[in-house]
Motif scaffolding. Structure first.
Motif, PDB file in Angstrom:
ATOM      1  N   SER A 277       0.831  -1.206   0.000  1.00 19.37           N
ATOM      2  CA  SER A 277       0.000   0.000   0.000  1.00 19.37           C
ATOM      3  C   SER A 277       0.867   1.259   0.000  1.00 19.37           C
ATOM      4  O   SER A 277       1.875   1.347   0.708  1.00 19.37           O
ATOM      5  CB  SER A 277      -0.917   0.005   1.223  1.00 19.37           C
ATOM      6  OG  SER A 277      -1.782  -1.106   1.201  1.00 19.37           O
ATOM      7  N   TYR A 278       0.442   2.241  -0.795  1.00 13.89           N
ATOM      8  CA  TYR A 278       1.115   3.540  -0.853  1.00 13.89           C
ATOM      9  C   TYR A 278       0.351   4.537   0.014  1.00 13.89           C
ATOM     10  O   TYR A 278      -0.885   4.544   0.046  1.00 13.89           O
ATOM     11  CB  TYR A 278       1.163   4.069  -2.287  1.00 13.89           C
ATOM     12  CG  TYR A 278       2.093   3.319  -3.206  1.00 13.89           C
ATOM     13  CD1 TYR A 278       3.389   3.761  -3.447  1.00 13.89           C
ATOM     14  CD2 TYR A 278       1.667   2.162  -3.865  1.00 13.89           C
ATOM     15  CE1 TYR A 278       4.241   3.076  -4.313  1.00 13.89           C
ATOM     16  CE2 TYR A 278       2.507   1.470  -4.727  1.00 13.89           C
ATOM     17  CZ  TYR A 278       3.789   1.932  -4.941  1.00 13.89           C
ATOM     18  OH  TYR A 278       4.626   1.250  -5.793  1.00 13.89           O
ATOM     19  N   ALA A 279       1.084   5.387   0.696  1.00 15.94           N
ATOM     20  CA  ALA A 279       0.497   6.454   1.508  1.00 15.94           C
ATOM     21  C   ALA A 279       1.214   7.762   1.181  1.00 15.94           C
ATOM     22  O   ALA A 279       2.372   7.755   0.746  1.00 15.94           O
ATOM     23  CB  ALA A 279       0.621   6.134   2.990  1.00 15.94           C
ATOM     24  N   ARG A 280       0.518   8.879   1.366  1.00 16.80           N
ATOM     25  CA  ARG A 280       1.116  10.175   1.046  1.00 16.80           C
ATOM     26  C   ARG A 280       1.669  10.833   2.306  1.00 16.80           C
ATOM     27  O   ARG A 280       0.950  10.977   3.302  1.00 16.80           O
ATOM     28  CB  ARG A 280       0.091  11.091   0.379  1.00 16.80           C
ATOM     29  CG  ARG A 280       0.739  12.320  -0.262  1.00 16.80           C
ATOM     30  CD  ARG A 280      -0.240  13.102  -1.111  1.00 16.80           C
ATOM     31  NE  ARG A 280      -0.750  12.357  -2.240  1.00 16.80           N
ATOM     32  CZ  ARG A 280      -0.082  12.111  -3.359  1.00 16.80           C
ATOM     33  NH1 ARG A 280       1.173  12.542  -3.489  1.00 16.80           N
ATOM     34  NH2 ARG A 280      -0.635  11.436  -4.340  1.00 16.80           N
ATOM     35  N   CYS A 281       2.933  11.204   2.252  1.00 14.63           N
ATOM     36  CA  CYS A 281       3.572  11.847   3.387  1.00 14.63           C
ATOM     37  C   CYS A 281       2.857  13.152   3.729  1.00 14.63           C
ATOM     38  O   CYS A 281       2.626  14.000   2.845  1.00 14.63           O
ATOM     39  CB  CYS A 281       5.046  12.123   3.079  1.00 14.63           C
ATOM     40  SG  CYS A 281       5.911  13.020   4.381  1.00 14.63           S
ATOM     41  N   GLY A 282       2.515  13.331   5.001  1.00 13.52           N
ATOM     42  CA  GLY A 282       1.833  14.537   5.418  1.00 13.52           C
ATOM     43  C   GLY A 282       2.728  15.752   5.455  1.00 13.52           C
ATOM     44  O   GLY A 282       2.243  16.880   5.564  1.00 13.52           O
TER      45      GLY A 282
END
Length: 310
Positions: free
Chosen positions: A53-58
């Motif tokens: 899974s890919y997540a976007r850095c905050g």
């Protein structure tokens, strides 16, 4: 089933803690599977899609996998990887690489030392040999099977083929005027450290050319998680802004950025497009082997060392 221990990562660009929310994932998530199962999905596009899974850095907005393979796991998997893009005709590959080269040619005198990380069989390097005037070549390619082809490309020049990707000790400090990294940054677990080590080997006015996938592209928006660049080989995917953030973190200033043209057989594009949409065809029409050039989701970035940080 014994649970596989994967790497837990902070953002590889800014170091921020992993975000809680997932941005892109598949129904069957790689982080929930064992290594043996993922090995079966490692090679080839035409299989059930499964990715970490890919997540976007905050903090810096990078799209990356907070859970991914360890270095040791990757070393084993890459050792089993077949030749890349074997469905794309050689003429199309050469045309694509020449498009990259022309942008470098407009930005550099093509003299001094030349470095390429991941040159494969040397298609880009060949253009530099044919039209440049480089005095020495350092080619970092871990695949020993292509060594003879690389040697042949630079056979009449002072050159070094090094079976490494991130150890640049063979290059004298400040010796290289050009460094090229084509579709390698997407694969590196620690891209900032790699670029910092490379920067020491570059002249103050050197040019760094990077080609990466573009996660802001139209194809990515159309295909969502089915986009081919979302795969088990890519721990992060960039766009123009996050590429700039990566380079800034490593002490580089961006000179220019372009969406690039890639050349493919029309039959190849149709087959991949249908599979990305979930239509699993084994063969499609040949279209007379027509080759087309399209801007299909890659970014070329040219940067130079930040002189204030030298």
């Amino acid at each position: 089933m014994k649970k596989t221990n994967y790497l837990i990562r902070c953002c590889p660009v800014c170091g921020a803690k992993p975000p809680k929310d997932v941005t892109v994932s598949t129904v069957n998530r790689a982080e929930d599977g064992d290594l043996e199962t993922l090995t079966q999905s490692w090679n080839g596009f035409f299989k059930e899609k499964i990715i970490f899974s890919y997540a976007r850095c905050g903090s810096c907005d990078l799209l990356y996998c907070p859970i991914f393979f360890t270095n040791n796991q990757l070393e084993t998997l890459y050792g089993k990887m077949p030749p890349n893009m074997d469905e794309v005709p050689m003429a199309a590959l050469i045309s694509t690489q020449y498009g990259y080269f022309k942008l470098l040619k407009n930005s550099s005198p093509l003299r001094g030392g030349f470095v390429e990380i991941g040159p494969d069989i040397g298609l880009f390097t060949a253009h530099c040999v044919n039209e440049g005037a480089f005095s020495e070549y350092w080619l970092f390619e871990p695949n020993r099977a292509v060594k003879s082809k690389l040697r042949n490309v630079v056979k009449d020049h002072k050159a070094h083929v090094i079976h490494e990707m991130t150890d640049f000790t063979a290059i004298p400090d400040g010796a290289a005027s050009v460094a090229v990294i084509i579709h390698v940054m997407d694969h590196l677990l620690d891209p900032v450290t790699t670029l910092l080590a490379l920067k020491k080997k570059l002249a103050s006015d050197a040019r760094l050319l990077i080609v990466t996938h573009d996660e802001s592209s139209l194809l990515r928006r159309l295909f969502d998680w089915r986009w081919p660049a979302f795969c088990l080989q890519h721990p992060q995917i960039y766009r123009k802004g996050t590429t700039k953030s990566l380079l800034k973190a490593a002490g580089f200033d961006v000179v220019e950025q372009h969406k690039t043209v890639n050349h493919f057989k029309l039959s190849f594009l149709v087959k991949h497009g249908l599979w990305a949409l979930g239509i699993k065809v084994k063969r499609g029409p040949s279209f007379g082997d027509i080759t087309v050039g399209l801007k299909l989701g890659n970014i070329l970035t040219i940067a130079t060392p930040n002189k204030e940080l030298l």
